[in-house]
Every structure is written in C-alpha cells, then in structure tokens.
Design an enzyme around this catalytic site. Structure first.
Site, PDB file in Angstrom:
ATOM      1  N   PHE A   1      76.163  21.032 100.728  1.00 54.15           N
ATOM      2  CA  PHE A   1      77.201  20.095 101.180  1.00 54.15           C
ATOM      3  C   PHE A   1      76.762  19.528 102.518  1.00 54.15           C
ATOM      4  O   PHE A   1      76.533  20.279 103.466  1.00 54.15           O
ATOM      5  CB  PHE A   1      78.570  20.778 101.326  1.00 54.15           C
ATOM      6  CG  PHE A   1      79.627  19.800 101.770  1.00 54.15           C
ATOM      7  CD1 PHE A   1      80.283  18.999 100.855  1.00 54.15           C
ATOM      8  CD2 PHE A   1      79.933  19.651 103.126  1.00 54.15           C
ATOM      9  CE1 PHE A   1      81.224  18.052 101.263  1.00 54.15           C
ATOM     10  CE2 PHE A   1      80.879  18.709 103.534  1.00 54.15           C
ATOM     11  CZ  PHE A   1      81.528  17.913 102.601  1.00 54.15           C
TER      12      PHE A   1
ATOM     13  N   ASP B   1      70.511  21.455 108.486  1.00 54.53           N
ATOM     14  CA  ASP B   1      71.926  21.157 108.724  1.00 54.53           C
ATOM     15  C   ASP B   1      72.578  22.438 109.243  1.00 54.53           C
ATOM     16  O   ASP B   1      72.797  23.382 108.483  1.00 54.53           O
ATOM     17  CB  ASP B   1      72.564  20.692 107.405  1.00 54.53           C
ATOM     18  CG  ASP B   1      74.047  20.390 107.538  1.00 54.53           C
ATOM     19  OD1 ASP B   1      74.654  20.792 108.551  1.00 54.53           O
ATOM     20  OD2 ASP B   1      74.604  19.769 106.614  1.00 54.53           O
TER      21      ASP B   1
ATOM     22  N   LYS C   1      80.931  20.446 114.390  1.00 53.57           N
ATOM     23  CA  LYS C   1      81.966  21.477 114.315  1.00 53.57           C
ATOM     24  C   LYS C   1      82.153  22.288 115.601  1.00 53.57           C
ATOM     25  O   LYS C   1      82.815  21.836 116.528  1.00 53.57           O
ATOM     26  CB  LYS C   1      81.676  22.385 113.123  1.00 53.57           C
ATOM     27  CG  LYS C   1      81.961  21.684 111.778  1.00 53.57           C
ATOM     28  CD  LYS C   1      81.932  22.670 110.644  1.00 53.57           C
ATOM     29  CE  LYS C   1      82.169  22.044 109.289  1.00 53.57           C
ATOM     30  NZ  LYS C   1      83.567  21.913 108.925  1.00 53.57           N
TER      31      LYS C   1
HETATM   32  C1  PLP Z   1      77.041  22.053 106.381  1.00 48.00           C
HETATM   33  C2  PLP Z   1      77.914  20.848 106.621  1.00 48.00           C
HETATM   34  N1  PLP Z   1      77.334  19.675 106.845  1.00 48.00           N
HETATM   35  C3  PLP Z   1      78.070  18.585 107.085  1.00 48.00           C
HETATM   36  C4  PLP Z   1      79.441  18.625 107.074  1.00 48.00           C
HETATM   37  C5  PLP Z   1      80.238  17.396 107.330  1.00 48.00           C
HETATM   38  O1  PLP Z   1      80.793  17.463 108.599  1.00 48.00           O
HETATM   39  P1  PLP Z   1      82.031  16.547 109.005  1.00 48.00           P
HETATM   40  O2  PLP Z   1      83.174  16.963 108.170  1.00 48.00           O
HETATM   41  O3  PLP Z   1      82.225  16.802 110.477  1.00 48.00           O
HETATM   42  O4  PLP Z   1      81.622  15.135 108.753  1.00 48.00           O
HETATM   43  C6  PLP Z   1      80.084  19.824 106.835  1.00 48.00           C
HETATM   44  C7  PLP Z   1      81.552  19.902 106.787  1.00 48.00           C
HETATM   45  O5  PLP Z   1      82.146  20.829 106.308  1.00 48.00           O
HETATM   46  C8  PLP Z   1      79.294  20.986 106.593  1.00 48.00           C
HETATM   47  O6  PLP Z   1      79.856  22.159 106.344  1.00 48.00           O
END
Ligand code: PLP
Length: 403
Positions: free
Chosen positions: A145, A230, A259
């Site tokens: 994700f 990520d 986050k």
């Molecule tokens: C691993 C990861 N990457 C990207 C995102 C996307 O982040 P955002 O919701 O701040 O756009 C999330 C969101 O849960 C995530 O868990």
C-alpha cells in the site's frame, strides 16, 4: 413568536455533509492526552490507533503543544519561495539519521511516494542516456500500500484500491515480498527502481526480512536501479529504530516518510542519498505547503522528544514483554487469534475470521485499534505508551477473546 433552537449532532452533520468515502466507527472523539482519548459522552479509550501511526508522542504532548503554539504566534507559512530556519534544521536532522543526501518536504505519505516515483523516472531517463519514457519500470511488492494518488494507487496492486480509477500509471510490476527471485525475474533493461514498504502496514503487518532487503540492495546495485523504501507507516521510531530498515543494515537510495514525523501535524518528507539527490533541479518538483515553519516546528518537536525521552530504547524494551503477552494470548485462544507479527509498536494480530466485530467489541471495552488486510487487527500505540498501558491493552483483548 416562539423561537426554537435546533441542535444538530456531529453524527447528523456527517450524515448530511461529509463525503461518504470512509467506513467510520460510530464514535465522536473530542479530547486526548497521551495514549487516552475521550468521546463526546465522556467515555475514555486507550488509543492504540495513534491516528493510524501518526500521533507518535500520543495526544497533546506538552513539548509538542508548546512548540506548535510558539511557532504559530511567530510565522506559520511562507511558501518555498523563501528559506525558513525550521526547514533547514529539520533537513539537517533527517540527514543525520538517514545519511549523506538531501531532503524534500511535502504534506503526506502519498505525496512523499509520488516524489519517489518521480525520482525513479529521472533516474530511468538518466540511465537511458536522456531518453524520456523508456526506462520507467518500477518493481513493487504484492499486497503493498503506497497511497491514493495515481502513482501511489498504481504501485498498490489491490483491486479494492484501484477499482473505478483505471487506467493507472503504466510501468509497474509486482513480485512476492521476501521472495528475491520473484523480483529478480522482473528486472529488465527498462527497469528504473525497486519500491517497497520496509514493513507492509495496510497489507497486514508483513516485515521485509533482512536477507530480502540485503538481496534487493545487491540487485539494485548490480542493475543500476534505485532502492526506494516507503517508511511512511513504519518509520520515525515505530519499530524501535528511527527507520525500520536500520534493523537490517540495508542502505536505500531514497526514503519516503510522513505520518509520525509531524506527530499529528501533516508533513511528509523524502530523503534522497547524495548520488541521486541532484536529479531534481529547480522547477522540476514542488508543493506550496511543503516544509512550512509550523509543520517543521511540529516535526522538530517530535524529534526532540524522541531523543530526550529515549523513546526508541523504550519502544524496543517495552515491546518485548508486550509481544510475549500477546503471543501467550494467541496460544490461549488459537481458534480465534492465530498469529502475532511485527516489530516494536507496529503489531498485527492475525485473527481467524473477519475483524470488524472484534474491533467493535474492543472499542466497547475501551481499546481503539485499526483493521488491516487479511483479518488483521493493528495495534499502534503511541511511542510514549507505558508498560502499564501495554498491559492494559492485553487485558482488554483477553476480555474480548473470552467473551
Ligand atoms: C506505507 C504507506 N505508504 C503511504 C501511505 C499513504 O499516506 P497518506 O495517507 O499520508 O497519503 C500510507 C498510509 O496509510 C502507508 O501506510
């Protein structure tokens, strides 16, 4: 003439006016302190969602509140037409953590990942001798994700995320997490990068193994690919190391984070190692709100508290007996709870059936947690959570499993 005051509840306001894109719990939260939150009826909950791994210091940590209040009264936003001291200092501290390189600031995890994907395009173009659009392939992992933007969605091979929004961005291929061969087989002359979460979060808390990460590093070096990690969910101390990849000793070429970085204030960032940091030149990428004095003050406060309160050590130490207690619970109720995965304060409980009713029962009993893919409940305590609060979570889970 009679006057009547019609009082509208928050639930009614949501029903009438807020877009219906979230499956929300029937709960209105109004106040928080540390690991506790209270709803509008005064009921207290242990918040092990941390706003989905965001409120790293818990709610309203005094140092964070004072820093944000001070900055709000001084200078909030200037745009990136100018420098501001907080952005420079935050970049310095992230470089200190990640290694020689440079930092770009944005506002969310998806935006951080878009930046990584644009970096991959620039690297691919360089690799193809300046030819645009040829070397664009990015290899990701199944069940990943990476966010809801077009780039993030395209890197997220899940029908429930992509459905309705196709056609997607071209050039993505997917291997099996922790199966190096499945990644290696996808590499060709048109490949620019490998892009994975160090610990898959939404997919159900699946950590990439050390062997796999080191193997990807070797593949990337051998084929001149960027290794993009990520760390949006698993970074900023959540696993007991500042970045989750530190557990393996791997060195990525670029990192996406967001986050927990702002402790509740929206901020995202991308660190790019020095060999690729110059790929972005003036005018090639940007965002109006990236790295405002206020957002950076919030992030600096998070980093201050992480250091002063030695939160990385605490997460590492406190999580050991907590995870042991959770595993003991799984052995008490193997027909319901069949696995415990994760690192530090990023824990996935594997259930044998749909978790929606369990989440509701936990909420009723005073514990807030988050669902993840494949019948998993995520426990994401704030990094400040104490051994007593961790124990309390186990007791509430026991109560719900016994019912
Ligand atoms: C691993 C990861 N990457 C990207 C995102 C996307 O982040 P955002 O919701 O701040 O756009 C999330 C969101 O849960 C995530 O868990």
């Amino acid at each position: 003439m009679s006057s009547s005051i019609v009082r509208t509840t928050t639930a009614e306001l949501y029903d009438a006016h807020v877009m219906k894109n979230y499956a929300r719990a029937p709960l209105t939260l109004v106040r928080g302190r540390g690991a506790q939150v209270w709803d509008d009826a005064g009921k207290e909950y242990l918040d092990f969602t941390s706003g989905i791994a965001v409120s790293a210091l818990g709610h309203c940590h005094p140092h964070w509140v004072a820093s944000v209040q001070r900055q709000a009264g001084e200078l909030i936003h200037t745009s990136n037409l100018f420098r501001n001291p907080n952005q420079g200092e935050l970049a310095r501290r992230l470089v200190q953590r990640a290694g020689p390189g440079r930092v770009f600031f944005c506002n969310s995890g998806a935006e951080a990942n878009e930046t990584l994907l644009k970096l991959a395009r620039l690297h691919g173009m360089k690799k193809a001798g300046g030819e645009e659009g040829r070397c664009i392939k990015v290899i990701g992992a199944k069940h990943a994700f990476h966010g809801r933007t077009f780039g993030g969605m395209s890197a997220t091979p899940q029908d429930k995320i992509q459905k309705g929004f196709r056609p997607l961005v071209p050039g993505f291929a997917f291997g099996e997490l922790n199966n190096l061969k499945s990644f290696e087989e996808l590499i060709d002359d048109d490949t620019a990068a490998i892009f994975i979460e160090t610990v898959q979060g939404e997919g159900g808390i699946h950590p990439a193994t050390t062997e796999f990460l080191l193997g990807l590093r070797e593949l990337c070096t051998r084929h001149n690919l960027l290794l993009l990690l990520d760390e949006v969910q698993c970074g900023i101390g959540r696993t007991g190391a500042f970045f989750a990849f530190e557990h393996s000793g791997v060195r990525p070429d670029a990192i996406g984070m967001a986050k927990g970085l702002g402790g509740g204030f929206p901020i995202g960032a991308v660190w790019v190692g020095e060999t690729s940091a110059e790929l972005f030149q003036p005018g090639m990428h940007g965002t109006t709100f990236g790295g405002t004095p206020l957002a950076c003050a919030a992030a600096l406060a998070v980093l201050d508290v992480l250091e002063r309160e030695q939160l990385l050590d605490k997460v590492r130490d406190n999580s050991v007996p907590w995870i042991a207690d959770l595993r003991a619970l799984a052995s008490e109720y193997p027909d319901k709870l069949c696995g415990v995965r994760g690192l530090g304060y990023l824990i996935g409980l594997q259930f044998t059936s749909d978790v929606a009713p369990r989440l509701a029962a936990l909420r009723e009993a005073g514990l807030l947690a988050v669902a993840a893919g494949g019948n998993v409940i995520r426990l994401l305590p704030p990094l400040t959570a104490t051994p007593d609060e961790l124990k309390q979570s186990v007791e509430i889970l026991r109560q719900v499993l016994a019912a």
